[in-house]
Scaffold this active site. Structure first.
Site, PDB file in Angstrom:
ATOM      1  N   HIS A 148     -44.766  41.710 -15.005  1.00  0.00           N
ATOM      2  CA  HIS A 148     -44.605  40.612 -14.229  1.00  0.00           C
ATOM      3  C   HIS A 148     -45.071  39.476 -14.706  1.00  0.00           C
ATOM      4  O   HIS A 148     -44.686  38.354 -13.985  1.00  0.00           O
ATOM      5  CB  HIS A 148     -45.059  41.064 -12.741  1.00  0.00           C
ATOM      6  CG  HIS A 148     -46.322  40.868 -12.384  1.00  0.00           C
ATOM      7  ND1 HIS A 148     -46.973  42.077 -12.259  1.00  0.00           N
ATOM      8  CD2 HIS A 148     -47.138  39.965 -12.191  1.00  0.00           C
ATOM      9  CE1 HIS A 148     -48.369  41.624 -11.932  1.00  0.00           C
ATOM     10  NE2 HIS A 148     -48.369  40.425 -11.843  1.00  0.00           N
ATOM     11  N   ASP A 178     -44.567  48.539 -14.772  1.00  0.00           N
ATOM     12  CA  ASP A 178     -45.342  47.072 -14.644  1.00  0.00           C
ATOM     13  C   ASP A 178     -46.057  47.163 -16.019  1.00  0.00           C
ATOM     14  O   ASP A 178     -47.309  46.397 -15.699  1.00  0.00           O
ATOM     15  CB  ASP A 178     -46.061  46.874 -13.300  1.00  0.00           C
ATOM     16  CG  ASP A 178     -46.285  45.247 -13.283  1.00  0.00           C
ATOM     17  OD1 ASP A 178     -45.506  44.656 -13.880  1.00  0.00           O
ATOM     18  OD2 ASP A 178     -47.310  45.149 -12.425  1.00  0.00           O
ATOM     19  N   SER A 285     -53.827  39.407 -13.179  1.00  0.00           N
ATOM     20  CA  SER A 285     -53.044  40.308 -13.512  1.00  0.00           C
ATOM     21  C   SER A 285     -52.797  40.571 -15.093  1.00  0.00           C
ATOM     22  O   SER A 285     -52.933  39.572 -15.843  1.00  0.00           O
ATOM     23  CB  SER A 285     -51.568  39.948 -12.866  1.00  0.00           C
ATOM     24  OG  SER A 285     -51.315  40.102 -11.778  1.00  0.00           O
TER      25      SER A 285
END
Length: 344
Positions: A148, A178, A285
């Site tokens: 993402h 992911d 992230s």
């Protein structure tokens, strides 16, 4: 090192110190009678010199013992034993990492060792620019991050801990997990991270998180593993909202049948995650969750950040100690797929 006082060197006693006098003219003894016993022998040549050296030998032994006790001076032991000037063995570092023995088990030691292998990722797309993090796994610039973070990116720029920047290309992505693999152009000799074993992680283990929250490169936080095998559901791409790496926006996820940080959209995937109370914020992230031996045990991927305003102003509050990371064993099992460009 504790200093020890060496014994005072002693030589031969002179005749005025000895209660019994033994006249000696250098060749023969005097006329004193010894009742059939042989005269006392002269003092052995060189006796003073040998006894004077004993303190030096003692000090050397003390230095060796101190070197064996102190992990930071293990190099000295290796040099004394091998007679080499520059060769150092692995005794001065934790196996598989660059965390020095004296820093083992400290946040500072882990941060110093692993920070050079954590990068900031800037991904530009038609929707704007996102900021996330990544982990360098090869010297020529393979970097693992979250899907993402780079989903839909038209251009990717990576900044090392040194401040040097590179352009990167997407090698492969796996939206179901992911995960994504990107590769720097023209990079070599980079500091790499050591991938650990997430199957050995236990609740209560201390961990360190490194990333670029809110674009603050190289930020270090610490905490513990607060739970294992959390079923976390996230959007497969950025269609469900802005990614966690997007500036101050939040990456939406589902847990326990509830949605957090916004709508995850229609295309979602679920994976087992490590839960940590180490502070994670937008921009973490793709960064690293690290054990106290300096090994990567997870890729940070989601965090809960409650809105600071019920009016929906778009601002967010800080981390509340609910962060999630993809176990590193999931990454290791997926690397061949990512390198082959499959799953994208």
């Amino acid at each position: 090192m504790h200093m020890t006082e060496s014994p005072r060197p002693s030589g031969a006693y002179t005749t005025d110190q000895d209660p019994t006098s033994y006249p000696y003219d250098g060749t023969t003894y005097g006329s004193m009678a010894y009742d059939g016993y042989p005269p006392p022998p002269p003092y052995a040549p060189g006796r003073r010199e040998r006894r004077a050296k004993r303190p030096a030998v003692l000090l050397t032994a003390v230095a060796l013992v101190a070197a064996l006790v102190g992990g930071g001076t293990a190099t000295l032991v290796g040099q004394l034993n091998s007679g080499s000037d520059g060769a150092t063995g692995s005794s001065g570092a934790v196996r598989g990492t660059t965390v020095s023995q004296s820093s083992k088990g400290t946040v500072a030691g882990v941060a110093e060792a692993v920070s050079p292998a954590i990068v900031e990722i800037g991904a530009a797309s038609s929707a704007g620019r996102s900021t996330g993090s990544g982990v360098v796994i090869t010297e020529d610039g393979e970097i693992v991050t979250n899907n993402h973070v780079i989903s839909g990116a038209q251009q990717i720029e990576v900044t090392l801990s040194t401040g040097k920047t590179y352009t990167a290309d997407v090698v492969g992505t796996d939206p179901d997990k992911d995960l994504a693999l990107i590769k720097l152009r023209g990079a070599s000799g980079l500091k790499t991270a050591t991938l650990g074993d997430s199957s050995q992680v236990k609740v209560g283990d201390q961990v360190v998180a490194i990333g670029s929250p809110e674009g603050l490169t190289g930020t270090v936080t610490s905490g513990i593993i607060s739970a294992l095998d959390r079923d976390v559901t996230i959007a497969k791409d950025d269609s469900g909202g802005s990614g966690q790496g997007r500036g101050t926006d939040r990456w939406p996820f589902e847990f326990g049948g509830q949605q957090f940080n916004g709508d995850t959209g229609e295309r979602t995937t679920t994976y087992k995650a490590l839960q940590t109370d180490a502070s994670l914020n937008p921009g973490n992230s793709g960064g690293a969750l690290i054990n106290m031996d300096g090994e990567i045990i997870g890729i940070n991927s989601a965090m809960y950040s409650p809105s600071s305003s019920a009016s929906g102003s778009g601002s967010t509050a800080g981390s509340v100690g609910l962060g999630f990371a993809i176990p590193v064993d999931t990454l290791k099992a997926d690397l061949d797929t990512l390198r082959a460009g499959n799953g994208s």
